[in-house]
Design a protein around this motif. Sequence first.
Motif, PDB file in Angstrom:
ATOM      1  N   GLN A 109     -23.987  -6.425  32.501  1.00  0.00           N
ATOM      2  CA  GLN A 109     -24.706  -5.170  32.237  1.00  0.00           C
ATOM      3  C   GLN A 109     -23.947  -4.322  31.219  1.00  0.00           C
ATOM      4  OE1 GLN A 109     -24.975  -3.853  36.339  1.00  0.00           O
ATOM      5  NE2 GLN A 109     -27.203  -4.062  36.297  1.00  0.00           N
ATOM      6  N   ARG A 110     -22.618  -4.326  31.331  1.00  0.00           N
ATOM      7  CA  ARG A 110     -21.823  -3.551  30.364  1.00  0.00           C
ATOM      8  C   ARG A 110     -22.011  -4.092  28.951  1.00  0.00           C
ATOM      9  NH1 ARG A 110     -16.166  -2.802  33.621  1.00  0.00           N
ATOM     10  NH2 ARG A 110     -17.253  -2.560  35.580  1.00  0.00           N
ATOM     11  N   GLN A 111     -22.088  -5.429  28.875  1.00  0.00           N
ATOM     12  CA  GLN A 111     -22.296  -5.995  27.541  1.00  0.00           C
ATOM     13  C   GLN A 111     -23.678  -5.580  27.017  1.00  0.00           C
ATOM     14  OE1 GLN A 111     -20.740  -6.422  25.031  1.00  0.00           O
ATOM     15  NE2 GLN A 111     -19.574  -8.279  25.403  1.00  0.00           N
ATOM     16  N   ARG A 112     -24.647  -5.461  27.922  1.00  0.00           N
ATOM     17  CA  ARG A 112     -25.972  -4.987  27.503  1.00  0.00           C
ATOM     18  C   ARG A 112     -25.901  -3.543  26.999  1.00  0.00           C
ATOM     19  NH1 ARG A 112     -30.306  -8.336  29.506  1.00  0.00           N
ATOM     20  NH2 ARG A 112     -29.396  -9.994  30.745  1.00  0.00           N
ATOM     21  N   ILE A 113     -25.078  -2.733  27.665  1.00  0.00           N
ATOM     22  CA  ILE A 113     -24.902  -1.343  27.209  1.00  0.00           C
ATOM     23  C   ILE A 113     -24.285  -1.347  25.806  1.00  0.00           C
ATOM     24  CG2 ILE A 113     -23.715   0.860  27.639  1.00  0.00           C
ATOM     25  CD1 ILE A 113     -23.785   0.077  30.678  1.00  0.00           C
ATOM     26  N   GLY A 114     -23.285  -2.222  25.621  1.00  0.00           N
ATOM     27  CA  GLY A 114     -22.652  -2.349  24.302  1.00  0.00           C
ATOM     28  C   GLY A 114     -23.671  -2.757  23.235  1.00  0.00           C
ATOM     29  N   ILE A 115     -24.559  -3.655  23.607  1.00  0.00           N
ATOM     30  CA  ILE A 115     -25.590  -4.100  22.661  1.00  0.00           C
ATOM     31  C   ILE A 115     -26.541  -2.943  22.347  1.00  0.00           C
ATOM     32  CG2 ILE A 115     -27.552  -5.677  22.351  1.00  0.00           C
ATOM     33  CD1 ILE A 115     -25.941  -7.742  24.035  1.00  0.00           C
ATOM     34  N   ALA A 116     -26.922  -2.174  23.392  1.00  0.00           N
ATOM     35  CA  ALA A 116     -27.825  -1.029  23.188  1.00  0.00           C
ATOM     36  C   ALA A 116     -27.181  -0.007  22.249  1.00  0.00           C
ATOM     37  CB  ALA A 116     -28.151  -0.373  24.531  1.00  0.00           C
ATOM     38  N   ARG A 117     -25.891   0.223  22.437  1.00  0.00           N
ATOM     39  CA  ARG A 117     -25.176   1.184  21.584  1.00  0.00           C
ATOM     40  C   ARG A 117     -25.207   0.748  20.114  1.00  0.00           C
ATOM     41  NH1 ARG A 117     -18.853   1.985  22.587  1.00  0.00           N
ATOM     42  NH2 ARG A 117     -18.943  -0.274  22.402  1.00  0.00           N
ATOM     43  N   SER A 118     -25.125  -0.572  19.890  1.00  0.00           N
ATOM     44  CA  SER A 118     -25.164  -1.064  18.505  1.00  0.00           C
ATOM     45  C   SER A 118     -26.572  -0.992  17.930  1.00  0.00           C
ATOM     46  CB  SER A 118     -24.719  -2.520  18.444  1.00  0.00           C
ATOM     47  OG  SER A 118     -23.542  -2.697  19.147  1.00  0.00           O
ATOM     48  N   VAL A 119     -27.535  -1.419  18.730  1.00  0.00           N
ATOM     49  CA  VAL A 119     -28.881  -1.596  18.205  1.00  0.00           C
ATOM     50  C   VAL A 119     -29.575  -0.261  17.940  1.00  0.00           C
ATOM     51  CG1 VAL A 119     -31.138  -2.598  18.716  1.00  0.00           C
ATOM     52  CG2 VAL A 119     -29.078  -3.896  19.199  1.00  0.00           C
ATOM     53  N   VAL A 120     -29.169   0.796  18.663  1.00  0.00           N
ATOM     54  CA  VAL A 120     -29.777   2.105  18.469  1.00  0.00           C
ATOM     55  C   VAL A 120     -29.587   2.597  17.028  1.00  0.00           C
ATOM     56  CG1 VAL A 120     -27.825   3.603  19.101  1.00  0.00           C
ATOM     57  CG2 VAL A 120     -30.142   4.322  19.634  1.00  0.00           C
ATOM     58  N   MET A 121     -28.566   2.094  16.359  1.00  0.00           N
ATOM     59  CA  MET A 121     -28.298   2.507  14.983  1.00  0.00           C
ATOM     60  C   MET A 121     -29.177   1.763  13.975  1.00  0.00           C
ATOM     61  SD  MET A 121     -26.149   4.782  15.591  1.00  0.00           S
ATOM     62  CE  MET A 121     -25.700   5.276  13.943  1.00  0.00           C
ATOM     63  N   GLU A 122     -30.095   0.953  14.483  1.00  0.00           N
ATOM     64  CA  GLU A 122     -30.968   0.136  13.638  1.00  0.00           C
ATOM     65  C   GLU A 122     -30.181  -0.651  12.596  1.00  0.00           C
ATOM     66  OE1 GLU A 122     -34.193   2.500  12.105  1.00  0.00           O
ATOM     67  OE2 GLU A 122     -34.404   3.557  13.991  1.00  0.00           O
ATOM     68  N   PRO A 123     -29.220  -1.446  13.069  1.00  0.00           N
ATOM     69  CA  PRO A 123     -28.404  -2.203  12.122  1.00  0.00           C
ATOM     70  C   PRO A 123     -29.199  -3.332  11.481  1.00  0.00           C
ATOM     71  CG  PRO A 123     -27.936  -2.935  14.347  1.00  0.00           C
ATOM     72  CD  PRO A 123     -28.883  -1.770  14.472  1.00  0.00           C
ATOM     73  N   GLU A 124     -28.726  -3.774  10.320  1.00  0.00           N
ATOM     74  CA  GLU A 124     -29.300  -4.973   9.720  1.00  0.00           C
ATOM     75  C   GLU A 124     -28.407  -6.167  10.012  1.00  0.00           C
ATOM     76  OE1 GLU A 124     -30.975  -4.656   5.751  1.00  0.00           O
ATOM     77  OE2 GLU A 124     -30.998  -2.484   6.030  1.00  0.00           O
ATOM     78  N   LEU A 125     -27.108  -5.880  10.158  1.00  0.00           N
ATOM     79  CA  LEU A 125     -26.152  -6.939  10.490  1.00  0.00           C
ATOM     80  C   LEU A 125     -25.456  -6.577  11.791  1.00  0.00           C
ATOM     81  CD1 LEU A 125     -24.507  -9.509   9.676  1.00  0.00           C
ATOM     82  CD2 LEU A 125     -22.891  -7.968   8.569  1.00  0.00           C
ATOM     83  N   LEU A 126     -25.472  -7.524  12.715  1.00  0.00           N
ATOM     84  CA  LEU A 126     -24.791  -7.321  13.981  1.00  0.00           C
ATOM     85  C   LEU A 126     -23.627  -8.310  14.050  1.00  0.00           C
ATOM     86  CD1 LEU A 126     -25.202  -5.623  16.569  1.00  0.00           C
ATOM     87  CD2 LEU A 126     -26.391  -7.582  17.542  1.00  0.00           C
ATOM     88  N   ILE A 127     -22.433  -7.792  14.281  1.00  0.00           N
ATOM     89  CA  ILE A 127     -21.285  -8.675  14.460  1.00  0.00           C
ATOM     90  C   ILE A 127     -21.026  -8.773  15.955  1.00  0.00           C
ATOM     91  CG2 ILE A 127     -18.847  -9.044  13.935  1.00  0.00           C
ATOM     92  CD1 ILE A 127     -19.231  -7.303  11.439  1.00  0.00           C
ATOM     93  N   ALA A 128     -21.249  -9.946  16.515  1.00  0.00           N
ATOM     94  CA  ALA A 128     -21.079 -10.132  17.954  1.00  0.00           C
ATOM     95  C   ALA A 128     -19.775 -10.884  18.171  1.00  0.00           C
ATOM     96  CB  ALA A 128     -22.264 -10.903  18.516  1.00  0.00           C
ATOM     97  N   ASP A 129     -18.750 -10.161  18.589  1.00  0.00           N
ATOM     98  CA  ASP A 129     -17.413 -10.753  18.723  1.00  0.00           C
ATOM     99  C   ASP A 129     -17.220 -11.317  20.127  1.00  0.00           C
ATOM    100  OD1 ASP A 129     -14.835 -11.539  18.464  1.00  0.00           O
ATOM    101  OD2 ASP A 129     -13.993  -9.533  18.198  1.00  0.00           O
ATOM    102  N   GLU A 130     -17.380 -12.605  20.269  1.00  0.00           N
ATOM    103  CA  GLU A 130     -17.276 -13.286  21.562  1.00  0.00           C
ATOM    104  C   GLU A 130     -17.967 -12.469  22.643  1.00  0.00           C
ATOM    105  OE1 GLU A 130     -14.000 -15.629  22.406  1.00  0.00           O
ATOM    106  OE2 GLU A 130     -12.871 -15.071  20.612  1.00  0.00           O
ATOM    107  N   PRO A 131     -19.254 -12.180  22.456  1.00  0.00           N
ATOM    108  CA  PRO A 131     -19.918 -11.267  23.381  1.00  0.00           C
ATOM    109  C   PRO A 131     -20.069 -11.836  24.781  1.00  0.00           C
ATOM    110  CG  PRO A 131     -21.525 -12.278  21.936  1.00  0.00           C
ATOM    111  CD  PRO A 131     -20.177 -12.680  21.423  1.00  0.00           C
ATOM    112  N   ILE A 132     -19.832 -13.126  24.935  1.00  0.00           N
ATOM    113  CA  ILE A 132     -20.073 -13.698  26.268  1.00  0.00           C
ATOM    114  C   ILE A 132     -18.827 -14.315  26.883  1.00  0.00           C
ATOM    115  CG2 ILE A 132     -22.526 -14.121  25.874  1.00  0.00           C
ATOM    116  CD1 ILE A 132     -21.730 -17.089  25.405  1.00  0.00           C
ATOM    117  N   SER A 133     -17.710 -14.368  26.160  1.00  0.00           N
ATOM    118  CA  SER A 133     -16.582 -15.137  26.701  1.00  0.00           C
ATOM    119  C   SER A 133     -15.936 -14.468  27.909  1.00  0.00           C
ATOM    120  CB  SER A 133     -15.557 -15.433  25.616  1.00  0.00           C
ATOM    121  OG  SER A 133     -15.119 -14.250  25.042  1.00  0.00           O
ATOM    122  N   ALA A 134     -16.136 -13.135  28.061  1.00  0.00           N
ATOM    123  CA  ALA A 134     -15.565 -12.474  29.234  1.00  0.00           C
ATOM    124  C   ALA A 134     -16.525 -12.514  30.425  1.00  0.00           C
ATOM    125  CB  ALA A 134     -15.210 -11.029  28.884  1.00  0.00           C
TER     126      ALA A 134
END
Length: 395
Positions: free
Chosen positions: A240-265
């Motif tokens: 869920q925290r990773q989802r919050i992190g994703i929401a924080r990024s996506v709200v800025m309407e990015p064109e490029l998303l850098i996902a740094d090992e978003p699932i390894s933890a």
Amino acid sequence: MSEQQEVLLRVENLCQYFGPTKAVDNVSFDIKKGEVFGLVGESGCGKTTTGRSIIKIYDITSGSIYFKGQRICAGTKSYRDAIKEAKKEKRTCKDDKRIAELNEIIADNQAEIKKAKFDHKHSDHEYAKRLVAETKEKYAKKLEQATSETETKALQKEMKDALRVAKKTKLITKIQMIFQDPIASLDPRMTVREIISEGLVINGIKDKEYIDKRVYEMLELVGLVREHAGRYPHEFSGGQRQRIGIARSVVMEPELLIADEPISALDVSIQAQVINLLNELRERLGLTILFIAHDLSVVKYFSGRIGVMYYGNMVELAETEELFAHPMHPYTRSLLSAIPLPDPRTEKQRVRIIYNPLASHDYSVDKPSMREILPGHFVRCNDAEEQQYKKELGL
Ligand SMILES: Nc1ncnc2c1ncn2[C@@H]1O[C@H](COP(=O)(O)OP(=O)(O)OP(=O)(O)O)[C@@H](O)[C@H]1O
Ligand SMILES: [Mg+2]
């Protein structure tokens, strides 16, 4: 260049040194619009440093990074080195013609340093200027063709709004990063609402109603609910925290998303959910993704192309299927040999290849560089290795 082939991000000869540590050393790659580019390699090889360089956390040592055609990062070491070299040669040089040449080299590199510093500092402003000019040009044409006064008026209003947006556009906010550690990257004293809206607030948005609306939209987009907005990060699971992190990024309407090992933890059972979410967002929002991972199995089904890094260097780069079909660099082969096979019989026979750089290469005289062995398939190798790889492929 066709629309699909448009290069969104170009990394050119990126170097990021921390004192004697060459965390990233002369790395080049580009990412096309809409593509998922996987960056793979073992711990400490420079993946996170590459990502952090792209979002301008560092003043990079050397090289250039272009985003949407605008140079956003530029280091100066290569220019400074060239000046040093030229000055050294000049000290003992007696040939007037050569001295004139060296003076020119020095002047050119000084100009490059000036340009690099300017671009690094003013990329947002320069991009906004470019957008304003493009917007004006677009509407000038439309206004010329307008056939009635009402149409002209409507266009003028539209142009005014478009210009306001263009002027305020901060290019760098169009690149967002999801961080490796979902626990450390969320401030424990902030509510989810504050975390998700922070970027909007920094960008000068004050309308509380609008902010709330965006926060709820983002929560729902990433599979959470609006009731979560008032809670604190410790009340959530890792996924869920990773989802919050994703929401924080996506709200800025990015064109490029850098996902740094978003699932390894995350727990294995949650990993697939987060991957699916990223894939869904990519389709719905037209995102381009730089996906960073330790091993190849994670990026295989997700990335169109993969770059393999080893100790600060890019050692192989190819389309995903091509990389799995013809792995050439011994480090890539060792990474592939680490992936468990689904069939238990073949899995039993799987042999792990251990990569030992000293035993694998002799770079004492014949030096390595990135070379295109098959179309779009690059390998870091020297002359002898290039011949060897081509021979193995029957070329
Ligand atoms: N701020 C820093 N100061 C000094 N050295 C650093 C810094 N950041 C990274 N390094 C060093 O640079 C190298 C590359 O680190 P980086 O974090 O980019 O690796 P990584 O590929 O992301 O590893 P991991 O898979 O463990 O996340 C390492 O040797 C690391 O110790
Ligand atoms: Mg890392």
